[in-house]
Design a protein around this motif. Structure first.
Motif, PDB file in Angstrom:
ATOM      1  N   LEU A  27      -1.999  -6.383  -9.160  1.00 36.24           N
ATOM      2  CA  LEU A  27      -0.815  -6.001  -9.923  1.00 36.24           C
ATOM      3  C   LEU A  27      -0.622  -6.917 -11.126  1.00 36.24           C
ATOM      4  O   LEU A  27      -0.421  -6.444 -12.256  1.00 36.24           O
ATOM      5  N   TRP A  42       2.969   0.398 -12.658  1.00 34.94           N
ATOM      6  CA  TRP A  42       1.808   0.018 -11.851  1.00 34.94           C
ATOM      7  C   TRP A  42       2.195  -0.095 -10.373  1.00 34.94           C
ATOM      8  O   TRP A  42       1.448   0.355  -9.495  1.00 34.94           O
ATOM      9  N   GLN A  43       3.359  -0.654 -10.097  1.00 38.03           N
ATOM     10  CA  GLN A  43       3.805  -0.792  -8.714  1.00 38.03           C
ATOM     11  C   GLN A  43       3.918   0.584  -8.053  1.00 38.03           C
ATOM     12  O   GLN A  43       3.478   0.786  -6.908  1.00 38.03           O
ATOM     13  N   ARG A  45       2.335   3.296  -8.923  1.00 38.39           N
ATOM     14  CA  ARG A  45       0.995   3.872  -8.740  1.00 38.39           C
ATOM     15  C   ARG A  45       0.342   3.329  -7.471  1.00 38.39           C
ATOM     16  O   ARG A  45      -0.290   4.086  -6.716  1.00 38.39           O
ATOM     17  N   PHE A  46       0.455   2.039  -7.241  1.00 37.16           N
ATOM     18  CA  PHE A  46      -0.102   1.465  -6.011  1.00 37.16           C
ATOM     19  C   PHE A  46       0.577   2.075  -4.783  1.00 37.16           C
ATOM     20  O   PHE A  46      -0.086   2.445  -3.808  1.00 37.16           O
ATOM     21  N   GLU A  47       1.884   2.179  -4.808  1.00 35.64           N
ATOM     22  CA  GLU A  47       2.622   2.682  -3.647  1.00 35.64           C
ATOM     23  C   GLU A  47       2.269   4.127  -3.321  1.00 35.64           C
ATOM     24  O   GLU A  47       2.332   4.534  -2.156  1.00 35.64           O
ATOM     25  N   VAL A  51      -4.128   4.078  -7.324  1.00 35.72           N
ATOM     26  CA  VAL A  51      -5.088   3.066  -7.783  1.00 35.72           C
ATOM     27  C   VAL A  51      -6.122   2.923  -6.674  1.00 35.72           C
ATOM     28  O   VAL A  51      -5.788   2.565  -5.543  1.00 35.72           O
ATOM     29  N   ARG A  60      -4.255  -2.043  -2.515  1.00 36.77           N
ATOM     30  CA  ARG A  60      -2.921  -2.631  -2.446  1.00 36.77           C
ATOM     31  C   ARG A  60      -2.646  -3.451  -3.701  1.00 36.77           C
ATOM     32  O   ARG A  60      -3.548  -4.057  -4.279  1.00 36.77           O
ATOM     33  N   ALA A  61      -1.384  -3.473  -4.096  1.00 42.04           N
ATOM     34  CA  ALA A  61      -0.999  -4.237  -5.281  1.00 42.04           C
ATOM     35  C   ALA A  61      -1.272  -5.722  -5.110  1.00 42.04           C
ATOM     36  O   ALA A  61      -1.565  -6.420  -6.091  1.00 42.04           O
ATOM     37  N   TYR A  73      -7.824   4.778 -11.610  1.00 46.15           N
ATOM     38  CA  TYR A  73      -6.372   4.931 -11.585  1.00 46.15           C
ATOM     39  C   TYR A  73      -5.997   6.199 -12.328  1.00 46.15           C
ATOM     40  O   TYR A  73      -6.732   6.680 -13.201  1.00 46.15           O
TER      41      TYR A  73
END
Length: 307
Positions: A27, A42-43, A45-47, A51, A60-61, A73
């Motif tokens: 992240l 970005w957070q 997208r990870f959740e 990504v 994972r971030a 991504y």
């Protein structure tokens, strides 16, 4: 090359290889690498598992930053406006698909257009992941776009465009040019202009040529209908050549002067249509010919004809 990772909205994943850096986790490193994208984006997208690593496994971030790791991504545009006009599939076999694109719909993702593109729509509608455009036309232009569906034969079809063995013609509505003898070939040297999205003609050896014919030229006032045959394929070539002759294509917001369109403005489209494609198939030797079902009828969005 393997098929791209594609999300449910038809958008293919972008690739990014991690560069040297001392960031504690993915992240932090991605926020530094892409300062224009908010950390919250970005957070999120990870959740939501958007990504991935090179194998398609969500990351994972807080995973460590590993130099050389290749990520996938998915780009997103918040509140991306829907283009309220539909494309049509005119032809499809095991190797090729021919789409008829309306005005305002980009062929591929660019800038603020990600999910609302012809490529993403075709992926959603057909379920085909490994589909790739063999050429592009401007977002503002309507008409034919040829896609490859088979990676093995794709280079053979791409070579048609590289070798100028595709016969294309466009139609345009523009002002009258009574002082020119037709058919007319416009030749000029085209280079990048300013701002970055514009092209310009300059002195020097010509690197572009367009054959221009009149289809309909009324005796009174009003636009003429032109047939434009690009001999070369420079960016914005047809638009720039017509504007330079003193007859800019109706609806052109770029030439001769720039007047950017506001997001979500789908009025007064550019009156330019990629009307036909013709070529000899490099795989089976057959003559292929396709014609757009759209028509130009003034500053209104394209409509399909019955034929």
């Amino acid at each position: 090359m393997s098929a791209p990772f594609v999300s449910e909205d038809g958008v293919a994943a972008s690739r990014y290889q991690l560069l040297p850096g001392r960031w504690a986790n993915l992240l932090d490193g991605l926020c530094a690498a892409f300062p224009g994208i908010p950390r919250e984006t970005w957070q999120a997208r990870f959740e939501r598992g958007r990504v991935l690593d090179a194998n398609g496994t969500p990351l994972r971030a807080d995973a460590p930053w590993r130099v050389g790791l290749e990520l996938r991504y998915f780009r997103e545009v918040e509140d991306e406006p829907r283009v309220p006009f539909e494309a049509r599939v005119l032809y499809r076999d095991a190797r090729l698909l021919v789409a008829d694109k309306p005005h305002f719909l980009p062929v591929t993702p660019a800038g603020g257009h990600v999910a609302e593109t012809l490529l993403a729509r075709l992926r959603r509608e057909t379920g085909l992941v490994d589909i790739a455009p063999l050429h592009r036309i401007d977002r503002e232009t309507a008409g034919l776009v040829l896609f490859s569906l088979d990676a093995a034969t794709r280079p053979a079809y791409a070579a048609l465009f590289a070798g100028r063995r595709i016969h294309k013609h466009y139609e345009a509505l523009a002002g009258p040019l009574p002082g020119i003898e037709f058919p007319h070939v416009r030749r000029s040297r085209i280079v990048r202009g300013s701002p970055f999205f514009r092209m310009q003609e300059v002195e020097g050896v010509a690197n572009s040529a367009t054959r221009i014919e009149v289809i309909e030229g009324p005796a009174g006032e009003g636009p003429w209908r032109y047939r434009l045959v690009p001999v070369t394929g420079r960016k914005h070539q047809l638009r720039l050549h017509m504007a330079s002759l003193g007859a800019p294509i109706l609806g052109d917001r770029t030439y001769p002067t720039s007047c950017p369109r506001a997001p979500g403005d789908f009025s007064a489209p550019l009156q330019l249509l990629a009307r036909s494609l013709r070529f000899r198939d490099p795989v089976d030797g057959r003559e292929r010919a396709f014609k757009s079902g759209f028509r130009l009828d003034g500053l209104t969005p394209t409509r399909a004809t019955a034929g």
